[in-house]
Design a protein around this motif. Structure first.
Motif, PDB file in Angstrom:
ATOM      1  N   SER A  67     -53.967  39.570  27.158  1.00 53.25           N
ATOM      2  CA  SER A  67     -52.833  40.360  26.647  1.00 53.25           C
ATOM      3  C   SER A  67     -52.184  39.651  25.459  1.00 53.25           C
ATOM      4  N   ALA A  70     -54.468  40.235  22.519  1.00 54.60           N
ATOM      5  CA  ALA A  70     -54.420  41.656  22.140  1.00 54.60           C
ATOM      6  C   ALA A  70     -53.233  41.918  21.222  1.00 54.60           C
ATOM      7  N   MET A  71     -52.089  41.346  21.568  1.00 56.11           N
ATOM      8  CA  MET A  71     -50.894  41.544  20.743  1.00 56.11           C
ATOM      9  C   MET A  71     -50.966  40.746  19.442  1.00 56.11           C
ATOM     10  N   VAL A  73     -53.735  40.243  17.740  1.00 55.06           N
ATOM     11  CA  VAL A  73     -54.591  41.061  16.872  1.00 55.06           C
ATOM     12  C   VAL A  73     -53.815  42.269  16.342  1.00 55.06           C
ATOM     13  N   LEU A  74     -53.071  42.921  17.209  1.00 57.26           N
ATOM     14  CA  LEU A  74     -52.285  44.095  16.815  1.00 57.26           C
ATOM     15  C   LEU A  74     -51.281  43.741  15.712  1.00 57.26           C
ATOM     16  N   MET A 100     -57.515  47.344  13.689  1.00 55.60           N
ATOM     17  CA  MET A 100     -56.383  46.977  14.548  1.00 55.60           C
ATOM     18  C   MET A 100     -56.495  47.632  15.923  1.00 55.60           C
ATOM     19  N   SER A 104     -57.515  45.286  19.153  1.00 53.61           N
ATOM     20  CA  SER A 104     -56.532  45.082  20.224  1.00 53.61           C
ATOM     21  C   SER A 104     -56.964  45.794  21.500  1.00 53.61           C
ATOM     22  N   TYR A 107     -59.369  43.723  23.645  1.00 57.73           N
ATOM     23  CA  TYR A 107     -58.709  42.672  24.448  1.00 57.73           C
ATOM     24  C   TYR A 107     -57.917  43.292  25.589  1.00 57.73           C
TER      25      TYR A 107
END
Length: 645
Positions: A67, A70-71, A73-74, A100, A104, A107
């Motif tokens: 997580s 993931a954030m 990458v976002l 994007m 994300s 992940y």
């Protein structure tokens, strides 16, 4: 008044250009108005999430790590465009949106299916492998945008090696499947030690650093350095050394710190009479040294504690003496240059009053408390950093100019999150490098090759390891830099019998020095841009000024007493004294001045004597000390003789 304001604005634009040229982290999209506010809110919430997770989360580690990335990458794709240059306002190309979302989402897929993925063992469908490939590619592309190509070239080399030669599966797609599974779905790749430490400790300390900046501590450090050293010969250069050491340990970026403090110190040095090449070099070498300055050490101290398996307080305690020697070497060089050029200090009337500085020492309270809390093992590192953040908000109230209102707190949270993106991305790539090396056994081949080449000669292994560190460390951020060194080069020295802690410090130092070593000396080039000097000459001068960083690691490799390993106070005093004499001798020889200009034979002699003090044996210490002392006495006599003419 109007002209002054205009000049200041132009100067700020120039600094922005320097940052964007030499620090990819400064190349962000142009978001304005509502879009900017929304992005800032997302960044601030991410910082709060990171603090919450490190303090209170009890869910699976796989959920926490996936997580987190993931954030990263976002937010990373929201912030960083595909290329440098003028950005269209409030615009994000479709390809960036796709990268994007897919990146994300890959992940987050792991996040929401962590338990089932852990239970399924080694059997993965091709859909899962494709998701893993998308995750790796999106991380690579984000790293290209905000970290740079050098680390990607290294990672790509190891991946290509793994797929072409390193893995034993005879089928290419079998090798791809095995590689992706290990890099993405296990803790041997992306989610290994670097990203684990980054998400658990480093991010919170980066956020703390952002809050410290908002309290005005950087300006306080510059004012404090002015108050201490500004009035002496060549004062601005000494101010640069002290302030950059203090600011650099908090900022964690050699280039960023060079530009931030250099915008103040470099013009001051040039105005005093230092040459532009020298002024840029002083700032670059001191800012780079901030990465080895305890207690923060550019956040690498937390990684080292985890890799070596010791307490964080143990790392900062061992780092003190080498850091003091490093900055002593730079300080000696700038003093000798000031004497050679007959430079004066800053006018006393222009210096801050010490009584005013004392009134502002409350700004140091969060940093002091953090060190006490962690060193005394009163609480965990992440809890100490979180409380230090709250304390920094508290001390800011005491000054209306630095007082943190809600908007300023949001700014600090957003700034901390933005700085975390680069570090986390670099740590993810470092995990890929370390994982690939482990899978293919390439680390053992590298270790065996260098150990075989060195034979029983430690000095050969040290030199070869140094060269590997400088090459692998070029253009790589501090944290990722150390991760790569710890995985690839530290085991070489451990195999040669160097203590584990000394091996890790050795590779850490030489990885950092890549920031000022040609040809990829990014900190030196940033300093030269501000000084308007020749970049290569500035880099060479920076390497000369930072000569201690090329000597000190050899000293603690031969004599771990410098790192307080298996030693007593007498041994520590001896190694500190002989090291200081050695660094003084080498600095004098490279500068070519001591009381008066030195003759070439004397320069060579004093450098030779200084280098002899690297080896801790009694004979070399005595011989080296005598050569340095005789050289000093001879040059003093020569200066008196010249004056009497």
């Amino acid at each position: 008044m109007k002209n002054t304001t205009s000049t200041a604005k132009n100067h700020k634009v120039d600094l922005d250009q320097v940052m964007k040229k030499y620090d990819l982290e400064a190349n962000t999209r142009l978001w304005t108005g509502t879009y900017e506010k929304i992005l800032k809110a997302f960044l601030a919430l991410f910082s709060l999430y990171c603090i919450y997770v490190t303090l209170f989360a009890t869910f699976l580690e796989e959920i926490r790590l996936t997580s987190f990335l993931a954030m990263i990458v976002l937010l990373g794709y929201l912030l960083y465009p595909a290329k440098k240059g003028i950005q269209k306002e409030n615009h994000m190309p479709l390809i960036d949106l796709i990268l994007m979302v897919l990146g994300s989402a890959s992940y987050f897929y792991f996040t929401f299916n962590a338990e089932s993925i852990i239970k399924q063992g080694t059997k993965f469908s091709w859909l899962q492998i494709i998701i893993g490939i998308i995750a790796i590619i999106s991380l690579f592309e984000l790293a290209r945008r905000c970290v740079g190509l050098p680390i990607l070239i290294v990672a790509s080399f190891f991946i290509i090696y793994a797929l072409a030669y390193g893995l034993t599966n005879p089928e290419f797609f079998g090798r791809v499947k095995y590689l992706v599974r290990n890099l993405f779905y296990t803790k041997e790749g992306i989610f290994s030690t670097p990203i684990n430490v980054a998400s658990k400790f480093i991010v919170v300390f980066i956020i703390f650093g952002a809050f410290l900046e908002k309290t005005g501590i950087s300006q306080f450090f510059i004012d404090l350095a002015n108050g201490i050293a500004g009035r002496f010969a060549g004062g601005p250069a000494k101010v640069a050394v002290i302030s950059s050491a203090l600011c650099g340990m908090v900022s964690g970026s050699s280039v960023g710190n060079t530009v931030t403090t250099g915008s103040v110190t470099i013009p001051m040095m040039k105005k005093t009479g230092y040459e532009a090449d020298f002024a840029g070099a002083v700032e670059a070498s001191a800012s780079t040294g901030g990465q080895i300055m305890p207690p923060i050490m550019g956040a690498a101290a937390f990684l080292m504690a985890d890799f070596v398996g010791v307490a964080y307080s143990d790392i900062i305690k061992r780092a003190i003496l080498p850091a003091v020697l490093y900055f002593a070497g730079i300080f000696i060089s700038v003093h000798l240059e000031a004497k050679r050029l007959n430079l004066k200090g800053i006018d006393k009337n222009k210096l801050p009053k010490m009584k005013d500085l004392v009134k502002r020492t409350y700004l140091l309270l969060p940093l002091v408390c953090l060190v006490v809390w962690v060193s005394g093992n009163y609480m965990t590192m992440q809890k100490a950093a979180s409380l230090a953040i709250i304390l920094s908000i508290g001390v800011s109230i005491l000054d209306k100019d630095t007082r943190m209102y809600p908007a300023k707190i949001v700014d600090a949270l957003a700034q901390g999150a933005q700085s975390s993106i680069t570090v986390a991305t670099a740590c993810g790539i470092a995990g890929i490098i370390a994982g690939t090396i482990t899978m293919t056994g390439l680390a053992n081949e590298l270790i065996n090759g260098i150990v075989s080449l060195a034979g029983d000669k430690l000095i050969i292994a040290l030199v070869l390891t140094m060269l590997c560190c400088i090459i692998l460390g070029m253009g790589v951020p501090t944290t990722a830099n150390y991760c790569i060194m710890a995985a690839t080069t530290a085991p070489i020295l451990i195999r040669m019998g160097v203590p584990v802690i000394a091996s890790h410090f050795f590779v850490f130092y030489f990885g950092i020095v890549a920031d000022i070593t040609p040809p990829v000396a990014l900190a030196a080039y940033a300093g030269s841009a501000i000084a308007d000097s020749n970049p290569m000459k500035t880099a060479i001068n920076a390497s000369k000024l930072a000569i201690a960083v090329f000597i000190v690691p050899y000293i603690f490799a031969y004599s771990p007493s410098m790192l307080l390993v298996d030693t007593n106070s007498i041994q520590v005093i001896r190694i500190a004294l002989t090291s200081l004499i050695g660094i003084f001798g080498v600095a004098c020889g490279l500068e070519g001045y001591l009381f008066t200009d030195m003759k070439m034979i004397n320069r060579l002699a004093i450098v030779f004597g200084g280098l002899m003090l690297i080896h801790p044996a009694s004979l070399t210490d005595l011989t080296g000390s005598l050569i340095v002392i005789i050289s000093i006495a001879y040059n003093y006599h020569l200066s008196k003789k010249n004056k009497n003419r």
